[in-house]
Structure formats: C-alpha cells, structure tokens
Design an enzyme around this catalytic site. Structure first.
Site, PDB file in Angstrom:
ATOM      1  N   ARG A  51      29.488  19.004  78.554  1.00  0.00           N
ATOM      2  CA  ARG A  51      30.243  19.936  79.488  1.00  0.00           C
ATOM      3  C   ARG A  51      31.958  19.607  79.281  1.00  0.00           C
ATOM      4  O   ARG A  51      32.226  19.320  80.430  1.00  0.00           O
ATOM      5  CB  ARG A  51      30.031  20.667  80.786  1.00  0.00           C
ATOM      6  CG  ARG A  51      28.459  21.263  80.869  1.00  0.00           C
ATOM      7  CD  ARG A  51      28.421  21.836  81.591  1.00  0.00           C
ATOM      8  NE  ARG A  51      28.052  20.369  82.880  1.00  0.00           N
ATOM      9  CZ  ARG A  51      27.172  20.118  84.074  1.00  0.00           C
ATOM     10  NH1 ARG A  51      28.089  20.945  85.318  1.00  0.00           N
ATOM     11  NH2 ARG A  51      27.368  19.031  84.526  1.00  0.00           N
ATOM     12  N   ASP A  53      35.842  19.966  79.172  1.00  0.00           N
ATOM     13  CA  ASP A  53      37.368  19.767  80.620  1.00  0.00           C
ATOM     14  C   ASP A  53      38.256  21.461  80.161  1.00  0.00           C
ATOM     15  O   ASP A  53      37.823  20.888  78.348  1.00  0.00           O
ATOM     16  CB  ASP A  53      37.225  18.861  81.596  1.00  0.00           C
ATOM     17  CG  ASP A  53      37.918  19.124  82.523  1.00  0.00           C
ATOM     18  OD1 ASP A  53      37.725  20.127  83.405  1.00  0.00           O
ATOM     19  OD2 ASP A  53      38.174  18.122  83.419  1.00  0.00           O
ATOM     20  N   ARG A 223      38.932   9.955  78.858  1.00  0.00           N
ATOM     21  CA  ARG A 223      40.821  10.051  78.893  1.00  0.00           C
ATOM     22  C   ARG A 223      41.240   9.085  79.847  1.00  0.00           C
ATOM     23  O   ARG A 223      42.385   8.326  79.378  1.00  0.00           O
ATOM     24  CB  ARG A 223      40.876  11.912  79.365  1.00  0.00           C
ATOM     25  CG  ARG A 223      40.389  12.983  78.593  1.00  0.00           C
ATOM     26  CD  ARG A 223      40.575  13.706  79.199  1.00  0.00           C
ATOM     27  NE  ARG A 223      42.104  14.549  79.831  1.00  0.00           N
ATOM     28  CZ  ARG A 223      42.138  15.127  80.785  1.00  0.00           C
ATOM     29  NH1 ARG A 223      40.645  16.253  81.237  1.00  0.00           N
ATOM     30  NH2 ARG A 223      43.172  15.513  81.577  1.00  0.00           N
TER      31      ARG A 223
END
Length: 306
Positions: A51, A53, A223
């Site tokens: 999923r 972002d 990230r």
C-alpha cells in the site's frame, strides 16, 4: 475465481494506494473502473502487494480480486479475445477517458490473468523491491524526470552511503525507521540495500540510486532509511550512524524522512504456484527475533508504504 492484476502508476496526483473518503487514490480509481467494466452490483475489492503512500510511484505493483467465473468468461463478448486481454483493454479506455494527452493515464493495468486459488497478492509475496532515485549533480537533473527523481543540492559520497546501508542487512526490529502502528510488529528482514551512481549508457545514468529489497516494509521505512543515508552521504554523520540508530530501537529526530516522489516500487516476487499457500501461512505467522523473549503478530507485507 481469483484474478491477478499487474499494474503501474505515477503517484504524484494520488493520495496513496488505499481508498480514503473524498481523496483520489489508486485503489479508488481502479475499483471504480473495474466496477464499471465488470458490472458487479456489490462492486469489487482489491488486495495489493504494497500500500504505497501519497506521492510514491509503482512500476511493478501487484493486486488481486475475486469475481464470479461467469463474469470473467463473458468479458471477451464476441471478440474471441482472452478474458484478461479484454479486461486490460477496457480498463485502459476508462482510465484514459478525458485525459491529456488523449488516451494517457497515470495508472495502467499491464496484465490481467486468472491466478491459482492460493495466490494472495499481499501475503504470498516473497519480497518487494523499491528504488529511490536522486540527482545530486546539475548535469543529472532532467526536467522530464522531476516527478520521480529527488533533486539534491549537495554532491553525495555514494561509497559511504553504501557502506552504511550494508550494515543494516538482515532481520531486525526496524522501529527506529518506522512509524509505529498499534498492535503491529516492526520486525522486518532487509535482504538488500545498496547505493550506486549509475554509469553512462545505463538507464538512470548519472543518478544516485538506492535498491532496497525486503520481505516486507513498515510505514515510512524505506524513506527513513534513505534519509539516514543522505545524512551520511552529505558528511554530517559517519557510516556507522544508521546502524547505531537501528540499535537504539526508537525514532531518532535526526533521521529525516526523504520526500515521497523519489521512491518507486519496482518489483514484487512470488514463489511457484505449489508454494503459494505455505508462503501465505508463513507471512501471517507470529514474527519474533531470536532471544527477544517477546512476540508480535505480523501485520503482513501489505502495510502502508515505505
């Protein structure tokens, strides 16, 4: 029956994968298009491998849906086409409706095919591979790639970044690099993380590119790992620092989460058909670290994106 979809999207104008009221999401757009094509009164529900972002892209995303076999068989009509080919063609027409340039779309279903009953896009996946792309030299800044490449103002020490990344490999509790979710574990197995400046003649030539592969990721993990690597590449931290942060076990305010637009889901890998059910059971099982004395229910590889 179960249908597998292989798809890609530019995440710039999406509020992530997961459907959210009042927001444009990849799942929302795709489920609406599928409902139009398949004409199912109850609609459809997609299960996805990862999923992603808001702002994160995908070149190799995978999803599945279940539908009545007679609906699948009716897709070609009188054309004689394969049902999967018919579904891909009709989805392209809907997803590209009203777009500029005409016929284009920021989400594309590349392939649709019947999947084995044990296939699960989320839990049967062996690993996901992401790439993070950075232009740290002016000569590498391509305005046509500004939506998927981070333009960085300082030249990076790629060797130091790669050295730091190598110290993070293996199965660890990545709580220091994840946004916590109540009741979910942050234990992950990082299979690969390397930094390279790609040479001339290669795709992405001149860019600094991270390849990050794991059995699963928790929210913001990639990230945050990139953010720690940037601190090393700029010379603000030594190569040992990301490992020290990992061992600390808590979010460090010095770790900045890198911007979403440089991140792309490149590939999801699955086992042979006969091993799908076993892999899904393994992915759903309790996940612990040796000697930890504790346990946590695996939240599954489909957690919100890195």
């Amino acid at each position: 029956m179960r249908v597998r979809l292989d798809l890609a999207y530019d995440g710039t104008d999406f509020a992530g994968w997961a459907k959210q009221p009042g927001l444009r999401t990849v799942q929302g757009v795709l489920e609406e298009a599928l409902a139009t094509v398949l004409r199912l009164p109850a609609g459809v529900r997609l299960t996805v491998a990862g999923r992603t972002d808001a702002g994160v892209h995908a070149r190799g995303q995978t999803a599945h849906l279940d539908l009545p076999r007679e609906v699948w068989a009716a897709l070609p009509g009188r054309t004689g086409r394969d049902p999967g080919e018919s579904l891909v063609t009709r989805l392209a027409g809907i997803l590209g409706r009203g777009s500029t340039p005409r016929g284009s779309s920021d989400v594309v279903v590349r392939r649709a095919a019947e999947a084995p009953p044990d296939f699960d896009a989320r839990f049967a996946a062996l690993w996901r591979r992401y790439a993070y792309r950075i232009a740290d030299e002016r000569a590498a800044r391509d305005p046509l790639r500004a939506r998927d490449v981070l333009w960085h103002s300082r030249e990076l020490d790629v060797e130091a970044m790669d050295l730091a990344a190598g110290r993070l490999l293996g199965e660890h509790d990545f709580a220091a690099y994840c946004k916590p979710r109540e009741g979910a574990t942050t234990i992950r197995r990082l299979l690969e993380m390397e930094w390279r400046r790609l040479p001339p003649g290669r795709p992405d030539a001149g860019l600094v590119v991270a390849t990050v592969r794991a059995d699963a990721f928790c929210h913001s993990m990639v990230r945050a790992l990139v953010g720690a690597s940037l601190a090393v590449g700029e010379g603000r931290r030594p190569p040992s620092w990301p490992g020290v942060v990992l061992a600390g076990g808590t979010r460090d305010p010095a770790v900045a989460v890198a911007p979403a637009h440089g991140l792309t889901l490149e590939e999801v890998s699955y086992p042979a058909d006969g091993e799908l059910a076993a892999r899904a059971r393994e992915a759903r099982a309790l996940r612990t670290l040796p000697g930890s004395g504790g346990w946590a229910q695996a939240e599954g590889p489909g957690a919100p994106a890195p």
